[in-house]
Design a protein around this motif. Structure first.
Motif, PDB file in Angstrom:
ATOM      1  N   GLU A 285      48.839  93.991  -9.385  1.00  0.00           N
ATOM      2  CA  GLU A 285      50.292  94.071 -10.430  1.00  0.00           C
ATOM      3  C   GLU A 285      49.513  94.030 -11.633  1.00  0.00           C
ATOM      4  N   SER A 286      49.870  95.005 -12.434  1.00  0.00           N
ATOM      5  CA  SER A 286      49.365  95.312 -13.576  1.00  0.00           C
ATOM      6  C   SER A 286      50.593  94.588 -14.875  1.00  0.00           C
ATOM      7  N   SER A 287      49.939  94.495 -16.077  1.00  0.00           N
ATOM      8  CA  SER A 287      51.079  94.172 -17.242  1.00  0.00           C
ATOM      9  C   SER A 287      51.529  95.144 -17.883  1.00  0.00           C
ATOM     10  N   PRO A 288      52.857  95.331 -18.001  1.00  0.00           N
ATOM     11  CA  PRO A 288      53.359  96.264 -18.622  1.00  0.00           C
ATOM     12  C   PRO A 288      52.912  96.509 -20.173  1.00  0.00           C
ATOM     13  N   TRP A 289      52.426  95.502 -20.800  1.00  0.00           N
ATOM     14  CA  TRP A 289      52.227  95.442 -22.259  1.00  0.00           C
ATOM     15  C   TRP A 289      50.591  95.357 -22.395  1.00  0.00           C
ATOM     16  N   ASN A 290      50.091  95.485 -21.677  1.00  0.00           N
ATOM     17  CA  ASN A 290      48.551  95.548 -21.807  1.00  0.00           C
ATOM     18  C   ASN A 290      47.825  96.898 -21.246  1.00  0.00           C
ATOM     19  N   ALA A 291      46.591  97.376 -22.072  1.00  0.00           N
ATOM     20  CA  ALA A 291      46.145  98.638 -21.754  1.00  0.00           C
ATOM     21  C   ALA A 291      44.970  98.488 -20.742  1.00  0.00           C
ATOM     22  N   ASN A 292      44.401  97.523 -20.268  1.00  0.00           N
ATOM     23  CA  ASN A 292      43.273  97.300 -19.584  1.00  0.00           C
ATOM     24  C   ASN A 292      43.362  96.925 -18.265  1.00  0.00           C
ATOM     25  N   ASP A 293      44.419  96.844 -17.735  1.00  0.00           N
ATOM     26  CA  ASP A 293      44.679  96.829 -16.161  1.00  0.00           C
ATOM     27  C   ASP A 293      45.322  97.992 -15.404  1.00  0.00           C
ATOM     28  N   PHE A 294      45.295  98.147 -14.371  1.00  0.00           N
ATOM     29  CA  PHE A 294      45.782  99.195 -13.389  1.00  0.00           C
ATOM     30  C   PHE A 294      46.240  98.854 -12.162  1.00  0.00           C
ATOM     31  N   ALA A 295      47.331  99.152 -11.800  1.00  0.00           N
ATOM     32  CA  ALA A 295      47.819  98.565 -10.516  1.00  0.00           C
ATOM     33  C   ALA A 295      47.439  99.574  -9.436  1.00  0.00           C
ATOM     34  N   ILE A 296      47.006  98.957  -8.363  1.00  0.00           N
ATOM     35  CA  ILE A 296      46.606  99.564  -7.101  1.00  0.00           C
ATOM     36  C   ILE A 296      47.476  98.929  -5.896  1.00  0.00           C
ATOM     37  N   PRO A 297      47.832  99.699  -4.875  1.00  0.00           N
ATOM     38  CA  PRO A 297      48.572  99.226  -3.644  1.00  0.00           C
ATOM     39  C   PRO A 297      47.983  97.577  -3.087  1.00  0.00           C
ATOM     40  N   TYR A 298      48.849  96.871  -2.797  1.00  0.00           N
ATOM     41  CA  TYR A 298      48.482  95.803  -1.904  1.00  0.00           C
ATOM     42  C   TYR A 298      47.947  96.457  -0.612  1.00  0.00           C
ATOM     43  N   PRO A 299      47.078  95.584   0.152  1.00  0.00           N
ATOM     44  CA  PRO A 299      46.719  96.079   1.521  1.00  0.00           C
ATOM     45  C   PRO A 299      47.742  95.843   2.530  1.00  0.00           C
ATOM     46  N   THR A 300      47.759  96.753   3.424  1.00  0.00           N
ATOM     47  CA  THR A 300      48.681  96.646   4.297  1.00  0.00           C
ATOM     48  C   THR A 300      47.865  96.120   5.550  1.00  0.00           C
ATOM     49  N   TYR A 301      48.421  96.332   6.865  1.00  0.00           N
ATOM     50  CA  TYR A 301      47.788  95.721   8.080  1.00  0.00           C
ATOM     51  C   TYR A 301      47.067  96.879   8.803  1.00  0.00           C
ATOM     52  N   PHE A 302      47.352  98.252   8.254  1.00  0.00           N
ATOM     53  CA  PHE A 302      46.890  99.396   8.896  1.00  0.00           C
ATOM     54  C   PHE A 302      45.669 100.041   8.115  1.00  0.00           C
ATOM     55  N   HIS A 303      44.450 100.104   8.873  1.00  0.00           N
ATOM     56  CA  HIS A 303      43.028 100.548   8.186  1.00  0.00           C
ATOM     57  C   HIS A 303      42.658 101.448   9.256  1.00  0.00           C
ATOM     58  N   PRO A 304      42.808 102.696   9.195  1.00  0.00           N
ATOM     59  CA  PRO A 304      42.321 103.745  10.049  1.00  0.00           C
ATOM     60  C   PRO A 304      40.900 103.972   9.781  1.00  0.00           C
ATOM     61  N   ALA A 305      40.255 104.385  10.894  1.00  0.00           N
ATOM     62  CA  ALA A 305      38.738 104.763  10.883  1.00  0.00           C
ATOM     63  C   ALA A 305      38.769 106.245  11.076  1.00  0.00           C
ATOM     64  N   LYS A 306      39.660 106.881  11.572  1.00  0.00           N
ATOM     65  CA  LYS A 306      39.647 108.230  11.648  1.00  0.00           C
ATOM     66  C   LYS A 306      40.970 109.004  11.110  1.00  0.00           C
ATOM     67  N   ASP A 307      40.757 110.156  10.727  1.00  0.00           N
ATOM     68  CA  ASP A 307      42.058 110.865  10.323  1.00  0.00           C
ATOM     69  C   ASP A 307      43.014 111.225  11.586  1.00  0.00           C
ATOM     70  N   ALA A 308      42.751 111.287  12.789  1.00  0.00           N
ATOM     71  CA  ALA A 308      43.676 111.319  13.825  1.00  0.00           C
ATOM     72  C   ALA A 308      44.546 110.127  13.928  1.00  0.00           C
ATOM     73  N   GLU A 309      43.830 108.907  13.670  1.00  0.00           N
ATOM     74  CA  GLU A 309      44.952 107.726  13.591  1.00  0.00           C
ATOM     75  C   GLU A 309      46.099 107.709  12.628  1.00  0.00           C
TER      76      GLU A 309
END
Length: 565
Positions: A285-309
């Motif tokens: 979670e980033s700050s709306p008022w600052n320029a040096n942080d950027f939000a990336i998704p929280y990790p979910t429970y799913f971590h596939p090893a192959k495209d087919a998954e």
């Protein structure tokens, strides 16, 4: 032989005298003409072309006598003026120029995409994993840092998950996941001069989690200060003063933005350090008022090893029956007068089309990944109000289940995950302002306004977003899909590359207003200025809001007890 006798006739003598005078005049005219042209050429070549006559004569005196033929130069129509002792200006060669040049090498698949990874002392990462029991007061993080940060595998007893690729991942484990994922990045380089960006594998989130409770500010700041000291002494730092560096912290930004030196204030001051302001930090979670942080998704429970998954999971989410119009998983916040969670819970209870999964301290199905995912898979819309801060992991769990998210504050997603979510929010979500809920609008009636075609189109958009919202297994690599890691890395490469091009072109951001940082992230390609925005009321009081968010971060930490094991 007879000689010709000289004439003594006066007529003959007059004719000879006249002829002699005419010759004299012609010679005089010729001499005058020659003198005129001599002076003209002398003035042209000596004064206009080579400086003053005095300068020319001094030059001649300084020269050694040489017997060389004088080469005739063609006349110049315009004299060329050269200022003495003036150096010729050459193009500036920046230290990052070699990196930019790799972009033009079309035969290099990594051109413009190379990442250099700092080899940090183990105190900044690996040593923390060795001391994993000390990472949290209430949670045994040792099991959650296993399997490259994914945590222990989840069994598919109830048939909710796939048979492979599912783990009990802690929501704050992105530090470890991202760093291990970087080890599989296809364009790593040991030559920092060609790097498009520089990665700093510091476990910032794990570091601060050790000291949030019961430790003074010196202890909380120690690792951050040591890291900055180490980085600024490295030659890689001098290329752009750290503006090409990035790191990952798997926590919300408020844990790294302590507002004062008071021992009672929350978190450390990593993101307020002068050097850190030049770097980019990925947070959940980033700050709306600052320029040096950027939000990336929280990790979910799913971590596939192959495209087919990934493909199999997406196809399965399209075919599910969803008996509930909307659902909500969460607990009320009675101590927060601004929270709308109480109203949402009441509406879920009263509606025959709603589903509620109540979360509170003690035993709860909210602690069960299978219970959460099963409810989301059974719902058309999933309500996602603010958590203890703007964002919550639940938003990504619901989209992974193909459930259309309903947001109530733009800071919960729209101004956060601009790299990973479409700018057109209506394509994949529903926005209902919090004030509408406070004014008792019916969630059920609002959602029933969407036709079956609308719902199908929005759900398909959500399902198509899934690959870019999940983190693939760090021990493998997807072939065709780009996961959340890939999206974030490409985004930071683009950011640094554009900055370098601006530097070369002499473009500056003198009009940049940091308190409007959230607006700049919403600009379209090529736009550089921001103005009045419809979401201004949501972010209108930075100072008071920042203090409130810091307090929310403290409450969030307390609520982590629910996930304790």
């Amino acid at each position: 032989m007879r000689r010709r006798s000289l004439s003594t006739d006066p007529t003959d003598q007059m004719e000879k005298l006249v002829g002699k005078n005419q010759q004299t005049r012609i010679c005089a005219l010729a001499s005058l003409s020659a003198a005129f042209w001599f002076i003209l050429f002398y003035f042209h070549f000596s004064v206009l072309n080579n400086g003053t006559v005095v300068e020319k004569s001094l030059d001649v005196e300084r020269q050694e006598p040489q017997q060389q033929p004088i080469e005739q130069q063609p006349p110049r129509h315009y004299p060329i003026h050269v200022e003495p002792n003036k150096e010729i200006i050459k193009p500036v060669e920046y230290l990052f120029t070699p990196a930019l040049k790799t972009i033009d090498n079309k035969s290099d698949p990594c051109g413009g995409r190379y990442i250099y990874v700092h080899d940090l002392p183990p105190q900044f990462n690996e040593d923390m994993l060795k001391e994993c029991k000390s990472l949290s007061l209430w949670t045994n993080m040792c099991k959650f840092t296993s399997n490259a940060g994914l945590g222990p595998p989840l069994e598919n007893i109830e048939g909710v998950f796939s048979n492979t690729g599912w783990y009990a991942t802690n929501q704050f484990a992105v530090d470890v996941i991202f760093s291990n994922r970087m080890k599989q990045y296809e364009c790593l380089t040991k030559d920092s001069s060609i790097a498009a960006a520089v990665f700093v594998p510091f476990y910032a989130g794990l570091d601060i989690s050790r000291y949030l409770w019961g430790h003074n500010i010196s202890t909380r700041d120690a690792a951050s200060l040591a890291l900055v000291d180490w980085l600024t002494k490295r030659p890689e730092w001098n290329v752009m003063g750290g503006k090409d560096h990035f790191l990952v912290a798997g926590r919300i930004t408020w844990d790294f933005r302590r507002l004062s030196e008071s021992e009672s204030d929350w978190g450390n001051k990593l993101l307020f350090l002068p050097a850190a302001k030049n770097m980019s930090m990925f947070v959940v979670e980033s700050s709306p008022w600052n320029a040096n942080d950027f939000a990336i998704p929280y990790p979910t429970y799913f971590h596939p090893a192959k495209d087919a998954e990934v493909f199999t999971w997406q196809d399965r989410m399209r075919k599910l029956d969803r008996p509930f119009l909307f659902s909500f998983a969460g607990a009320p916040r009675p101590d927060n007068p601004k929270s709308i969670r109480g109203q949402l819970i009441d509406q879920c209870r009263k509606s025959k089309l709603g589903k509620l999964l109540e979360c509170d301290f003690g035993e709860s199905k909210c602690h069960s990944p299978s219970s959460i995912m099963q409810m989301f898979q059974s719902s058309i819309f999933c309500l996602q109000p603010q958590g203890d801060s703007y964002t919550r992991r639940s938003a990504f769990d619901s989209m992974l289940a193909g459930c259309i998210p309903v947001f109530f504050h733009p800071g919960s997603a729209y101004t956060q995950y601009t790299w990973h979510l479409p700018r057109n929010i209506s394509k994949y979500s529903v926005f209902i302002p919090e004030d509408d809920v406070r004014n008792n609008i019916s969630i059920e009636q609002r959602l029933l306004q969407f036709s079956a075609v609308d719902v199908k189109t929005m759900r398909e958009e959500v399902i198509n977003l899934i690959p870019g919202l999940i983190y693939a297994d760090p021990r493998s690599r997807l072939e065709t899909y780009k996961d959340a890691f890939d999206v974030a890395v490409q985004a930071i490469i683009d950011k640094v590359t554009n900055l370098r091009r601006d530097i070369i072109a002499g473009r500056t951001n003198d009009d940049f207003i940091e308190e409007n940082s959230w607006k700049y992230e919403l600009l379209e390609e090529g736009q550089r200025e921001v103005g009045v925005h419809e979401w201004d009321p949501f972010f209108s009081k930075p100072k008071s809001e920042i203090a409130a968010e810091a307090e929310a971060a403290k409450k969030s930490w307390k609520n982590e007890q629910r996930d304790g094991s």
